[in-house]
Every structure is written in structure tokens, then in C-alpha cells.
Write an enzyme that holds these catalytic residues in place. Sequence first.
Site, PDB file in Angstrom:
ATOM      1  N   CYS A 167       0.810  -1.226   0.000  1.00 24.50           N
ATOM      2  CA  CYS A 167       0.000   0.000   0.000  1.00 24.50           C
ATOM      3  C   CYS A 167       0.840   1.272   0.000  1.00 24.50           C
ATOM      4  CB  CYS A 167      -0.953  -0.004   1.194  1.00 24.50           C
ATOM      5  SG  CYS A 167      -2.008  -1.458   1.222  1.00 24.50           S
ATOM      6  N   HIS A 197      -2.902   7.422   6.953  1.00 26.92           N
ATOM      7  CA  HIS A 197      -3.159   6.158   6.266  1.00 26.92           C
ATOM      8  C   HIS A 197      -4.580   5.703   6.578  1.00 26.92           C
ATOM      9  CE1 HIS A 197      -2.085   2.621   4.069  1.00 26.92           C
ATOM     10  NE2 HIS A 197      -2.269   1.809   5.104  1.00 26.92           N
ATOM     11  N   GLU A 225      -1.525   4.398  14.367  1.00 24.61           N
ATOM     12  CA  GLU A 225      -1.194   5.663  13.711  1.00 24.61           C
ATOM     13  C   GLU A 225      -1.537   6.848  14.605  1.00 24.61           C
ATOM     14  OE1 GLU A 225      -1.452   7.725   9.280  1.00 24.61           O
ATOM     15  OE2 GLU A 225      -2.880   6.136   9.803  1.00 24.61           O
ATOM     16  N   LYS A 273      -9.560   7.936   2.880  1.00 20.58           N
ATOM     17  CA  LYS A 273     -10.007   6.572   2.565  1.00 20.58           C
ATOM     18  C   LYS A 273     -11.456   6.348   2.989  1.00 20.58           C
ATOM     19  CE  LYS A 273      -5.644   3.978   2.692  1.00 20.58           C
ATOM     20  NZ  LYS A 273      -4.679   5.029   3.111  1.00 20.58           N
ATOM     21  N   HIS A 302      -9.834   2.113   0.039  1.00 18.30           N
ATOM     22  CA  HIS A 302      -8.381   1.903   0.058  1.00 18.30           C
ATOM     23  C   HIS A 302      -7.931   1.470  -1.326  1.00 18.30           C
ATOM     24  CE1 HIS A 302      -4.426   1.009   1.158  1.00 18.30           C
ATOM     25  NE2 HIS A 302      -4.602   0.249   2.225  1.00 18.30           N
ATOM     26  N   PHE A 328       1.594  -3.607   3.869  1.00 10.49           N
ATOM     27  CA  PHE A 328       1.922  -4.946   4.348  1.00 10.49           C
ATOM     28  C   PHE A 328       3.414  -5.207   4.124  1.00 10.49           C
ATOM     29  CE2 PHE A 328      -2.540  -7.011   3.605  1.00 10.49           C
ATOM     30  CZ  PHE A 328      -3.015  -6.364   4.732  1.00 10.49           C
TER      31      PHE A 328
END
Length: 420
Positions: free
Chosen positions: A166, A306, A317, A338, A343, A406
Site C-alpha cells: 500500500c 493512512h 497511527e 479513505k 483503500h 503490508f
Amino acid sequence: MKLRRVVVTGLGAVSPIGNDVPTLWENAVNGVSGAGLVTRFDSYLFKTQFACEVKGFDPLQYMDRREARKVDLDTQFGVASAVEAIKDSGLVLEQEDCNRIGVIYGEGIGGLISLEDEVCEYALNKENGPRFSPFLITKIISDMTPGIISIRYGLKGPNYVTTSACASSSNAIIDAYDQIRLGRADVIVSGGSEAVICQLGVGGFNSMHALSVRNDEPQAASRPFSKSRDGFVMGEGSACLILEEYEHAVARGAKIYAEIVGTGLTADAHHITAPHPEGDGAYRVMKAAIDEAGLAVEDVDYINVHGTSTYAGDIVEAKAIRNLFGEHAYKLNISSTKSMTGHLLGAAGAIEALLTVLAVKNDIIPPTINHAEGDEDPEIDYGMNFTFNKAQKRTVNVAISNTFGFGGHNACIAFKKFEG
């Protein structure tokens, strides 16, 4: 060696909430959700039956039918975003040295829809022997998007794809920034694209328990920083930023949206999917971008986080922001776009960078939608301003955009209001 300044001079997008930048920005400011039931395949047997699909996209607006048949949907999205961004930049390529113009895009997965189609077709007809499209390989390899863009425009500078889950398209923009400031190119067409809303994509992320299963209310499913969040909503699309060396841009009278002033890249070195529980990588990547920019944490006005709407990710976060920014964490704005776009996986960094640039340019913070009063997570500090549900006007001189992938990949880009 004196490093060169890098500015943003063009923008392009194909997204679940708009297939051009003006529509995307208007819908983002107004808190429009792009989520709905999946239309691309029959999803009734899947745990998740919805996504943020791109709507009304016609690749023939950007390429002829023969070319469109040779490439996957992700590349069609990528070409469309580049066409808009190059036009928006005002670049007259016939007057430019195209040896000094490159294309760097990010993709997390590549042509998964084409791979699924070809494998299913083979499985149904394998008794007749192996038969595959001659374009199978070029459809599924992730580097084809920058390749096709460079071929279309004759751009002969640096040309490649970055893949870091991502964080892929944030990595692409950071690489483009470095290529320009180190003097290896004058202009880079940079961004990301992704199109994996298919049975393999949805089924694969379902098996990881990564996706929301709020099938009864898709538009409210992406709810970052709310206690009832239950996973991310898959999106698709592309965004493109034209990055340009400052003096080159000024010499041709380009409009300038913002300046890139710092970047950061770190690794969690912790787990293949879970973030570091203390937000170590997120903390360090934001600090790296701010330090490289020569700024103090107090200079940052906005963070496009994010913010995936996953249980652990949002907590980590928020914790990293509070730990890094201290008291200033309660003075800046935070939002997760998002919540509206879904996403976009490998393209997430690009579309969020684009929205961050527009926040700096327009002094408007797009909201984090779908938060309800009484839906607060006790592990999140709500003294911070998550810009819930409604856009806010404020002066945005400096903003940063976070993307985490990831594998523990973290990327952060700092944008500053342009000063000549």
C-alpha cells in the site's frame, strides 16, 4: 552538490468519487462516499459484497480500442490519470527534451483481473490444450503502466514501477522527487494505479479478515478512528502528479500547486501484515520527512493519514502522531480520505498525495466521514482533530501524507505551500 527544488505542476485522477480532479476534489470536500455493492462480479457468496468501484469509466476516451484490449484495467486507469495530469501541467512536450522526462508509477499487485480471467478461461477449456492471450504477461506485470505512458508520449527518462504494497505509489513519488532533485531528470510523471476488485482480490483479503463486512450499509463501512470499524473498504483507480524542477517550471510559466520539501521511508521490521504495536515505524517515517524538510513538528498543519479503518492500524497511527507531535497534535488537523475513496492499495499514496496537495493549495481539510457520536474507541485520543464528517477551512502551509504497507513498509511525503 546542491539539491534542486521540486514542485507539483499537474494533477490527474480516476477514482471511486470522480474520474477527474475537479470532481474528485468536490466530492472529497463534501464527504461523498464511493462505496456500493460490487457490480463487476456476483459477490453474494463472499463475506464482503461491496467496494469503492470506479464508475462510468470509458478507456476509449484515452486510447483506441485495440490498445485498450492489450492492457489491464489498472493500466487503463493509469494512462487516464497521466493524460489529465500532463494536460493540466501545460507541458508542450514537442518543445521539451524528452530524454529529461520520466515516468515512475507505483502498483501493489498488478493486473489481477486479467490473471483471474485467463486462469478461469484455461480451467474451463483445458481439455483443448493450453491457450492463453498473447497479451497475458504484458497485462499482468505491474511495470506496464509507466511503460505504456512513456511509449504514448515518447518520454525517455527514468521509467519503472515501485512495489511496496500500500506504500507503492508514495514510494514512486519519493523516487521521482529524488530523481529530479539529484539532477537526473527535469520532469517526472508520477503516481500509482490499482484495479483488483475481482473474486481473487476480494476473496484473498476476506480470508485475511482485512475487509469490512458491513454489507447492509456499504457507504458507511469505512469509518476510520471509530470504535465500530471492522476493516477497510477496497477501492480502485489511479492518480498522477507531475513533478518538476522548480526553475524549469518557472521558466515555462507553469502554475505550481505546492512544493515537495521532505520525504521519509522506514520499515516496521515487525510482522507481514500487522503494524508495530507502538507505531515505531510510523513515528520514525513522519519524523524523517519533517526533518528532511528542515521543519519543526509545529509547522505541520494537516496530516492525510493512512487511516484504513482497521482495528490495529488506526490505533497505532493515532498513537504515533500523538507521540511525535506532542501538544501540537491537538492543534493540527487529521483526516482519512479513505473513508470516501476506499483503500486504493498500491494507488493509495498517489490519490492521497494529490488530495493533500489540494488541501495545501485551497486551505481546506477534507473530512473523515462516517463517525457517529458515541462511537469513540477508548484507545484513541479524541483530543486530536480528526476532522470528522465535515470539511474545515484553515490555512495549510505544510501538510504530510502517510502510507503504510503490508510487510512493514512506511512512506511519508511533506508538501509546503509554494513560495517563489
